[in-house]
Design a protein around this motif. Sequence first.
Motif, short mmCIF file in Angstrom:
data_model
loop_
_atom_site.label_atom_id
_atom_site.label_comp_id
_atom_site.label_asym_id
_atom_site.label_seq_id
_atom_site.Cartn_x
_atom_site.Cartn_y
_atom_site.Cartn_z
N VAL A 12 -42.88 15.58 -21.81
CA VAL A 12 -43.11 14.22 -22.30
C VAL A 12 -44.34 13.64 -21.61
CG1 VAL A 12 -42.18 11.86 -22.29
CG2 VAL A 12 -40.69 13.78 -22.86
N THR A 13 -45.19 12.95 -22.36
CA THR A 13 -46.32 12.23 -21.80
C THR A 13 -45.91 10.80 -21.50
OG1 THR A 13 -48.05 13.55 -22.87
CG2 THR A 13 -48.61 11.29 -22.29
N VAL A 36 -44.20 8.32 -24.22
CA VAL A 36 -43.41 7.19 -23.73
C VAL A 36 -44.31 6.31 -22.89
CG1 VAL A 36 -41.44 6.49 -22.30
CG2 VAL A 36 -41.28 8.55 -23.73
N ALA A 37 -44.26 5.01 -23.13
CA ALA A 37 -45.13 4.07 -22.42
C ALA A 37 -44.36 3.30 -21.37
CB ALA A 37 -45.77 3.09 -23.40
N ALA A 38 -45.01 3.07 -20.25
CA ALA A 38 -44.49 2.19 -19.21
C ALA A 38 -45.13 0.82 -19.39
CB ALA A 38 -44.81 2.74 -17.82
N ASP A 39 -44.36 -0.12 -19.90
CA ASP A 39 -44.80 -1.50 -20.08
C ASP A 39 -46.15 -1.57 -20.80
OD1 ASP A 39 -45.48 -4.38 -19.50
OD2 ASP A 39 -43.64 -4.24 -18.35
N SER A 40 -47.19 -2.11 -20.14
CA SER A 40 -48.47 -2.33 -20.82
C SER A 40 -49.19 -1.05 -21.18
CB SER A 40 -49.38 -3.22 -19.96
OG SER A 40 -49.69 -2.57 -18.73
N GLY A 41 -48.67 0.09 -20.73
CA GLY A 41 -49.22 1.36 -21.21
C GLY A 41 -49.13 1.48 -22.71
N HIS A 53 -42.94 6.67 -28.63
CA HIS A 53 -41.55 6.98 -28.97
C HIS A 53 -40.62 5.95 -28.31
CE1 HIS A 53 -38.08 9.55 -29.89
NE2 HIS A 53 -37.65 9.29 -28.67
N ALA A 54 -41.01 5.47 -27.14
CA ALA A 54 -40.24 4.45 -26.43
C ALA A 54 -41.18 3.71 -25.49
CB ALA A 54 -39.09 5.08 -25.64
#
Length: 230
Positions: A12-13, A36-41, A53-54
């Motif tokens: 997963v990226t 998958v993004a972390a907040d503002s990513g 994806h999330a």
Amino acid sequence: MKPPIVHSSSPVTLVGGGELAHDDLALALSHAATLVAADSGAQAALAAGHVPHAVIGDFDSLSADARAQIPQARLHEISEQDSTDFDKVLRHVAAPLCLGVGFLGARLDHQLAVMNTLVRRAERPCVLIGAHEVVFHAPPEIALDLGPEDVVSLFPLARVTGRSEGLEWPIEGLVMEPHGRIGTSNRARGPLRLEVDAPGLLVMVPRRALASVTRAFLVPGHARWPARAG
């Protein structure tokens, strides 16, 4: 323990809101297609034409415009403030390996927090892609196909010992610790094998070695650290 938000049988990226070179995300996705993004990513992902994806985080830096472009079911807000967004996303993604972009560069305190999470979440292997190198927490053992003279830096965040084959300056018999001996600016003599006796050692190798690092983590039966107690 709560079930993961994202469960994947393939890499997963993860994308964060830090510094991101124009080809970082494409490079990560070429090895790990689920994003998958972390907040503002999430904003960086959308700007590159990808809907994550999330999205996981406290959403204190996620713009309303970005939220409107992402299906509600993909938004996973975790409001507690006792952990970073990188910690939140890493602990809620179950995958054989994560590749992280947008987590290095910019603020030093953010980078140090990310390194701390790599070690604390040792059961969640993650390779961070930087401008010149890739960084990961050393598993119990790993074999990498490196070239002669490739720089290999080892930085302990805990007291660790281990063994090496293929380093210009072997580490066997050494005790490394944050306030004592470290192992930066070593060099590979060719293929490298590392064994570490305990969690806590960060490994930095050239960015061009990403494919080799990814393959090493995906070897069937690859040794991992157990989740820490608590």
